[in-house]
Design a protein around this motif. Structure first.
Motif, PDB file in Angstrom:
ATOM      1  N   THR A  30      50.469  23.888  57.824  1.00  0.00           N
ATOM      2  CA  THR A  30      49.979  25.195  58.275  1.00  0.00           C
ATOM      3  C   THR A  30      49.182  25.848  57.163  1.00  0.00           C
ATOM      4  N   CYS A  31      47.998  26.288  57.499  1.00  0.00           N
ATOM      5  CA  CYS A  31      47.185  27.016  56.518  1.00  0.00           C
ATOM      6  C   CYS A  31      47.762  28.427  56.405  1.00  0.00           C
ATOM      7  N   TYR A  32      48.215  28.799  55.177  1.00  0.00           N
ATOM      8  CA  TYR A  32      48.815  30.138  55.047  1.00  0.00           C
ATOM      9  C   TYR A  32      47.882  31.146  54.400  1.00  0.00           C
ATOM     10  N   LYS A  33      46.758  30.672  53.884  1.00  0.00           N
ATOM     11  CA  LYS A  33      45.837  31.630  53.265  1.00  0.00           C
ATOM     12  C   LYS A  33      44.427  31.055  53.168  1.00  0.00           C
ATOM     13  N   ILE A  34      43.439  31.893  53.447  1.00  0.00           N
ATOM     14  CA  ILE A  34      42.043  31.551  53.153  1.00  0.00           C
ATOM     15  C   ILE A  34      41.527  32.651  52.232  1.00  0.00           C
ATOM     16  N   GLU A  35      40.949  32.229  51.116  1.00  0.00           N
ATOM     17  CA  GLU A  35      40.548  33.218  50.096  1.00  0.00           C
ATOM     18  C   GLU A  35      39.258  32.773  49.452  1.00  0.00           C
ATOM     19  N   GLU A  36      38.334  33.696  49.278  1.00  0.00           N
ATOM     20  CA  GLU A  36      37.110  33.367  48.539  1.00  0.00           C
ATOM     21  C   GLU A  36      37.298  33.732  47.072  1.00  0.00           C
ATOM     22  N   VAL A  37      36.896  32.815  46.188  1.00  0.00           N
ATOM     23  CA  VAL A  37      36.910  33.124  44.749  1.00  0.00           C
ATOM     24  C   VAL A  37      35.443  33.232  44.343  1.00  0.00           C
ATOM     25  N   VAL A  38      34.949  34.478  44.305  1.00  0.00           N
ATOM     26  CA  VAL A  38      33.512  34.718  44.193  1.00  0.00           C
ATOM     27  C   VAL A  38      32.956  34.125  42.900  1.00  0.00           C
ATOM     28  N   ASP A  39      33.652  34.355  41.767  1.00  0.00           N
ATOM     29  CA  ASP A  39      33.082  33.883  40.494  1.00  0.00           C
ATOM     30  C   ASP A  39      33.076  32.355  40.386  1.00  0.00           C
ATOM     31  N   LYS A 105      40.436  30.991  27.462  1.00  0.00           N
ATOM     32  CA  LYS A 105      41.406  32.032  27.807  1.00  0.00           C
ATOM     33  C   LYS A 105      41.718  31.905  29.282  1.00  0.00           C
ATOM     34  N   SER A 106      42.935  32.310  29.689  1.00  0.00           N
ATOM     35  CA  SER A 106      43.278  32.229  31.106  1.00  0.00           C
ATOM     36  C   SER A 106      42.467  33.260  31.886  1.00  0.00           C
ATOM     37  N   ARG A 107      42.296  32.971  33.163  1.00  0.00           N
ATOM     38  CA  ARG A 107      41.618  33.922  34.040  1.00  0.00           C
ATOM     39  C   ARG A 107      42.318  33.909  35.390  1.00  0.00           C
ATOM     40  N   LYS A 108      41.965  34.871  36.225  1.00  0.00           N
ATOM     41  CA  LYS A 108      42.589  34.975  37.550  1.00  0.00           C
ATOM     42  C   LYS A 108      42.007  33.908  38.470  1.00  0.00           C
ATOM     43  N   GLY A 109      42.883  33.097  39.080  1.00  0.00           N
ATOM     44  CA  GLY A 109      42.440  32.099  40.046  1.00  0.00           C
ATOM     45  C   GLY A 109      42.889  32.496  41.437  1.00  0.00           C
ATOM     46  N   ALA A 110      42.780  31.554  42.361  1.00  0.00           N
ATOM     47  CA  ALA A 110      43.174  31.830  43.743  1.00  0.00           C
ATOM     48  C   ALA A 110      44.696  31.881  43.846  1.00  0.00           C
ATOM     49  N   ASP A 111      45.180  32.491  44.913  1.00  0.00           N
ATOM     50  CA  ASP A 111      46.596  32.530  45.276  1.00  0.00           C
ATOM     51  C   ASP A 111      47.482  33.126  44.176  1.00  0.00           C
ATOM     52  N   GLY A 112      46.966  34.133  43.472  1.00  0.00           N
ATOM     53  CA  GLY A 112      47.781  34.907  42.530  1.00  0.00           C
ATOM     54  C   GLY A 112      48.113  34.216  41.217  1.00  0.00           C
ATOM     55  N   MET A 113      47.338  33.200  40.858  1.00  0.00           N
ATOM     56  CA  MET A 113      47.654  32.434  39.649  1.00  0.00           C
ATOM     57  C   MET A 113      46.783  32.850  38.464  1.00  0.00           C
ATOM     58  N   ASP A 114      47.347  32.768  37.271  1.00  0.00           N
ATOM     59  CA  ASP A 114      46.545  32.798  36.043  1.00  0.00           C
ATOM     60  C   ASP A 114      46.255  31.342  35.715  1.00  0.00           C
ATOM     61  N   ILE A 115      44.976  31.018  35.529  1.00  0.00           N
ATOM     62  CA  ILE A 115      44.596  29.603  35.425  1.00  0.00           C
ATOM     63  C   ILE A 115      43.705  29.313  34.225  1.00  0.00           C
ATOM     64  N   ALA A 116      43.649  28.033  33.849  1.00  0.00           N
ATOM     65  CA  ALA A 116      42.656  27.558  32.875  1.00  0.00           C
ATOM     66  C   ALA A 116      42.388  26.091  33.189  1.00  0.00           C
TER      67      ALA A 116
END
Ligand code: CMX
Length: 138
Positions: A30-39, A105-116
């Motif tokens: 089941t797809c629970y989220k669709i999100e655009e990550v503009v950057d 440095k970490s940055r904000k990714g999709a689904d509420g994550m800090d990512i690198a």
């Protein structure tokens, strides 16, 4: 630094609308989220399997990382993401091992994550992401 689990597998697709049919109708997810990550110039769709997610990636701009990947290699596995407890610590660890980081440095990714991201030239050809779930920490 400790990896806790495979957080997600990123899969490049031409069209989320088309690819969703396979993940939902054939695999029964089941797809629970669709999100655009503009950057990042992508639209994402998420499915959960146990603790791990599948992240479908549709390019929104041919000059973005997924647009370039699709142009060169076509649809398929784009990256693997490992969950870590502390992303700042994990980035320092990678740097101490001379890993080339896409993100210093970490940055904000999709689904509420800090990512690198780690560069695939430093990771045996596998684009690798580390991510920390900050949703229960702030
Ligand atoms: N997996 C493995 N190798 C990859 C790759 C991928 N996904 N993407 C590119 N490469 C390889 C290329 O094949 C190329 O190798 P060769 O020189 O041997 O041909 C090398 O990396 C450099 O590729 P490039 O096309 O010259 O460089 P790019 O400008 O495409 O940059 C990369 C590549 C990995 C630095 C860039 O894609 C990047 O910064 N990625 C991280 C961000 C990202 O992928 N965002 C999308 C997902 C966002 C999300 O999950 O929310």
């Amino acid at each position: 630094m400790q990896l806790t689990h495979i957080e997600h597998i990123g899969i490049a697709v031409n069209s989320i609308d088309d690819a969703k049919k396979y993940y939902e109708d054939v695999l029964g997810l089941t797809c629970y989220k669709i999100e655009e990550v503009v950057d990042q110039k992508v639209k994402t769709a998420f499915f959960k399997i146990g603790e791990t997610k599948i992240e479908l990636l549709e390019s929104t701009n041919p000059e973005g990382p997924v647009g370039k990947f699709i142009e060169k290699k076509g649809e398929g596995i784009h990256h693997i993401a490992f969950a870590v407890d502390d992303i700042h610590n994990a980035i320092s660890h990678m740097q101490s091992k001379d890993v080339r980081m896409v993100d210093e440095k970490s940055r904000k990714g999709a689904d509420g994550m800090d990512i690198a991201f780690l560069h695939p030239k430093s990771t045996l050809g596998v684009l690798t992401e580390i991510c920390e779930d900050r949703s229960n920490k702030d």
